[in-house]
Design an enzyme around this catalytic site. Structure first.
Site, PDB file in Angstrom:
ATOM      1  N   TRP A   1      29.356 -17.800  16.834  1.00  0.00           N
ATOM      2  CA  TRP A   1      30.300 -16.996  16.063  1.00  0.00           C
ATOM      3  C   TRP A   1      31.684 -17.020  16.701  1.00  0.00           C
ATOM      4  CZ3 TRP A   1      27.282 -11.802  14.845  1.00  0.00           C
ATOM      5  CH2 TRP A   1      26.239 -12.103  13.948  1.00  0.00           C
TER       6      TRP A   1
ATOM      7  N   THR B   1      35.221   4.592  -0.818  1.00  0.00           N
ATOM      8  CA  THR B   1      35.687   3.478   0.010  1.00  0.00           C
ATOM      9  C   THR B   1      36.536   2.593  -0.891  1.00  0.00           C
ATOM     10  OG1 THR B   1      33.845   2.054  -0.574  1.00  0.00           O
ATOM     11  CG2 THR B   1      33.531   3.480   1.323  1.00  0.00           C
TER      12      THR B   1
ATOM     13  N   LYS C   1      31.286 -18.797  11.393  1.00  0.00           N
ATOM     14  CA  LYS C   1      30.050 -19.340  11.967  1.00  0.00           C
ATOM     15  C   LYS C   1      30.240 -20.835  12.186  1.00  0.00           C
ATOM     16  CE  LYS C   1      27.214 -15.610  10.524  1.00  0.00           C
ATOM     17  NZ  LYS C   1      26.980 -14.802   9.359  1.00  0.00           N
TER      18      LYS C   1
HETATM   19  P1  ADP Z   1      38.310   1.097   3.543  1.00  0.00           P
HETATM   20  O1  ADP Z   1      39.663   0.858   4.161  1.00  0.00           O
HETATM   21  O2  ADP Z   1      37.663  -0.147   3.052  1.00  0.00           O
HETATM   22  O3  ADP Z   1      38.210   2.280   2.656  1.00  0.00           O
HETATM   23  P2  ADP Z   1      37.646   2.329   5.916  1.00  0.00           P
HETATM   24  O4  ADP Z   1      38.997   2.891   5.905  1.00  0.00           O
HETATM   25  O5  ADP Z   1      36.484   3.195   6.031  1.00  0.00           O
HETATM   26  O6  ADP Z   1      37.389   1.472   4.700  1.00  0.00           O
HETATM   27  O7  ADP Z   1      37.669   1.172   6.987  1.00  0.00           O
HETATM   28  C1  ADP Z   1      36.646   0.965   7.886  1.00  0.00           C
HETATM   29  C2  ADP Z   1      36.790  -0.361   8.564  1.00  0.00           C
HETATM   30  O8  ADP Z   1      38.085  -0.524   9.143  1.00  0.00           O
HETATM   31  C3  ADP Z   1      35.855  -0.527   9.734  1.00  0.00           C
HETATM   32  O9  ADP Z   1      34.569  -0.860   9.328  1.00  0.00           O
HETATM   33  C4  ADP Z   1      36.542  -1.613  10.524  1.00  0.00           C
HETATM   34  O10 ADP Z   1      36.237  -2.891  10.028  1.00  0.00           O
HETATM   35  C5  ADP Z   1      37.999  -1.334  10.294  1.00  0.00           C
HETATM   36  N1  ADP Z   1      38.560  -0.607  11.452  1.00  0.00           N
HETATM   37  C6  ADP Z   1      38.763   0.708  11.576  1.00  0.00           C
HETATM   38  N2  ADP Z   1      39.304   1.005  12.773  1.00  0.00           N
HETATM   39  C7  ADP Z   1      39.436  -0.167  13.435  1.00  0.00           C
HETATM   40  C8  ADP Z   1      39.926  -0.537  14.734  1.00  0.00           C
HETATM   41  N3  ADP Z   1      40.410   0.355  15.594  1.00  0.00           N
HETATM   42  N4  ADP Z   1      39.887  -1.833  15.059  1.00  0.00           N
HETATM   43  C9  ADP Z   1      39.404  -2.762  14.206  1.00  0.00           C
HETATM   44  N5  ADP Z   1      38.945  -2.479  12.978  1.00  0.00           N
HETATM   45  C10 ADP Z   1      38.961  -1.199  12.591  1.00  0.00           C
END
Ligand code: ADP
Length: 540
Positions: A443, A185, A438
């Site tokens: 929220w 991640t 918050k």
């Molecule tokens: P990173 O970019 O930190 O490696 P990821 O690519 O796994 O992590 O991203 C996951 C996060 O991206 C989700 O937990 C969410 O917050 C955000 N995300 C993914 N798809 C959407 C979406 N369609 N709408 C809003 N947020 C999204």
């Protein structure tokens, strides 16, 4: 009593075996990193993946070794990916957009042994080679003709390297729970964390995403996987497409609107998937050229919230179905997709378009629920929002080498997102739990305010953060980048928002900025913004 069915392990190379046997002739197309469009077949991909597996064995690579790739979506990357897993090693996809210190941490944490690298990234890897202590050999994904002069240890051109072996190799024989792939991640907080997929989870996820209401690919489809293999496994399209016998189109390094359009048009692409920023580039190109999208039937948009404007443009101007998707690296990555369903058929056009703004419903093999701070499940009424928890056979239970269970006591993974779920099962992300504001015990969704704010004429980009407030505990601050040539002011933005969001959600102030920081995967860095504005004081 146990059932009496065969013990048939779910191994990723069984997908390729099936594909080559039943769809061996099916064309797979790549925009090569060297430039020209290259065409191959599923049968050839399998043959060459076997050579990769055999050549790796010749290098002494075996079960559980980590083999890195830093590469675009191409046929060579696909062969490498299946070859590594079929050898029994672990395919570790590196995101070249990460910062040097993150890459350094990740490669050393994973203890990568060999690295496959695209021509584009050779200079980047050369600059970091002294820090990549465990990597003993670099295989450049090109042929001898294009092989650059390089200082990388053991550097060899991929085509030369696999030409030295034949495809007479038996895929590894191991348990389906064996680790197959590793993806970190991006670590917006703390160090990146390694998500370790198994053969079983990858095969099941490939099938999961190909259910009819998700990608729903058939052997007649032409799917362009724009979402990178290095970012959450190209949303499992690299499994779903060969399993279905679809034609897979891989865009290589050509991520701009014009390059994407050329492939959509020339290869008659029927379905595609990418993050919103890619589509902004394509839509701009279409506007500039007046071109249309005659072959494209559906586009899956996710990884970040899909702006409502984008849904409208694809659906109304180009007659392309938008499927909004949500997921994360820890979920392999697809969690929900927003294809409308039977119960929504009677909705009018506006209501249907509105529903598509939600992130969607879970396919079979993903479960989700929302809970309050006390861990108690909240109602599925589309209004109450809470912590979004998930579970399923392709959801993480722990991170690589961290040796700790990351699930709740009853076995759910907390996604770190805050969401509502409605009575039809459609989930909507309202925020990241760290970013939700918050205010007075309630929220406020920063994302919802941002989504409205970017609709305001003159606003190019918007970010909302919560800042400490003596009376309400936190209040929203709206940061705006003006469109070029616009002189929009605070009053105009607030007048625009009036009536679009609840009164008590109205930002306490609007600040115009030149830049909004983003992570390597395109998300707004709210932590950085909160730090930057920590001394900001709201006026009266
Ligand atoms: P990173 O970019 O930190 O490696 P990821 O690519 O796994 O992590 O991203 C996951 C996060 O991206 C989700 O937990 C969410 O917050 C955000 N995300 C993914 N798809 C959407 C979406 N369609 N709408 C809003 N947020 C999204």
């Amino acid at each position: 009593m146990l059932g009496l069915m065969q013990d048939y392990p779910l191994l990723t190379h069984t997908i390729l075996d099936h594909a080559a046997l039943n769809h061996g002739e099916r064309e797979q197309v790549t925009r090569s990193v060297e430039g020209p469009i290259r065409s191959t077949t599923l049968a050839q991909i399998r043959t060459r993946a076997l050579k990769v597996a055999k050549a790796l064995a010749g290098e002494g690579v075996s079960l559980g070794d980590r083999i890195a790739t830093m590469a675009w979506n191409t046929d060579r990357h696909l062969e490498t990916w299946f070859g590594i897993m079929g050898n029994g090693a672990i395919c570790h996809t590196l995101n070249p957009r990460l910062f040097a210190d993150q890459l350094d941490y990740i490669v050393n944490h994973a203890e990568d042994d060999i690295m496959f690298v695209d021509l584009t990234f050779v200079p980047l890897v050369e600059a970091l080679q002294n820090r990549f202590g465990t990597v003993r050999k670099y295989i450049v994904l090109t042929d001898s003709e294009h092989m650059p002069e390089t200082s990388l240890p053991g550097a060899v051109a991929y085509e030369d390297w696999i030409a030295a072996v034949d495809d007479d190799f038996a895929w590894g024989d191991f348990d389906e729970n064996t680790a197959a792939a590793l993806c970190y991640t991006s670590g917006t907080t703390g160090n990146p964390k390694g998500v370790l997929y198994s053969h079983r989870s990858n095969v099941l996820h490939g099938l999961t995403v190909n259910q009819p209401d998700v990608f729903g690919l058939t052997s007649e489809d032409v799917i362009m996987a724009i979402v990178p293999m290095f970012h959450a496994n190209a949303w499992a399209l690299t499994y779903a497409a060969p399993a279905a016998g679809a034609k897979l189109v891989m865009p290589g390094a050509g991520m701009d609107g014009k390059s994407i359009y050329e492939l959509l048009e020339n290869e008659k692409v029927t379905a595609t998937a990418a993050v919103p920023t890619v589509w902004l580039g394509l839509l701009q190109y279409l506007d500039e050229t007046g071109k249309k999208l005659p072959y494209l039937q559906k586009v899956v948009i996710g990884g970040a919230a899909c702006p409502p404007m984008m849904i409208r443009r694809f659906e109304l101007d180009f007659d392309v179905e938008v499927i909004h998707g949500w997921g994360m690296t820890e979920m392999s990555p697809v969690g929900t997709t927003g294809k409308l369903k039977h119960a929504t058929l009677n909705l009018d056009r506006e209501a249907r378009l509105k529903l598509k703004e939600k992130q969607g419903r879970t396919p079979y093999l993903v479960e989700m629920k929302i809970v309050g701070d006390d861990g108690k499940e909240l109602p599925r009424d589309g209004k109450v929002f809470g912590h979004l928890l998930v579970r399923g056979p392709a959801v993480s239970k722990s991170y690589f080498k961290l040796d700790q269970d990351i699930l709740t006591a009853d076995g759910w993974f907390d996604t770190g997102d805050i969401a509502t779920i409605d009575s039809l099962g459609f989930m909507q992300i309202t925020d990241r739990d760290k970013d939700v504001i918050k205010s007075g015990g309630e929220w406020i969704s920063s994302i919802e305010i941002e989504n409205e704010a970017v609709g305001c004429p003159g606003v190019a980009e918007a970010a909302v953060i919560g800042l400490p407030h003596p009376k309400w505990s936190e209040r929203p601050l709206l940061l705006v980048i003006r469109e070029v040539g616009s002189d929009i002011d605070k009053e105009a933005v607030l007048v625009y928002l009036d009536g679009k969001i609840a009164k008590w959600w109205m930002p306490d102030d609007v600040v115009f900025v030149d830049e909004i920081p983003h992570t390597a995967t395109g998300k707004i860095q709210k932590m950085t913004l909160r730090e930057q504005f920590k001394d900001f004081e709201f006026g009266d």
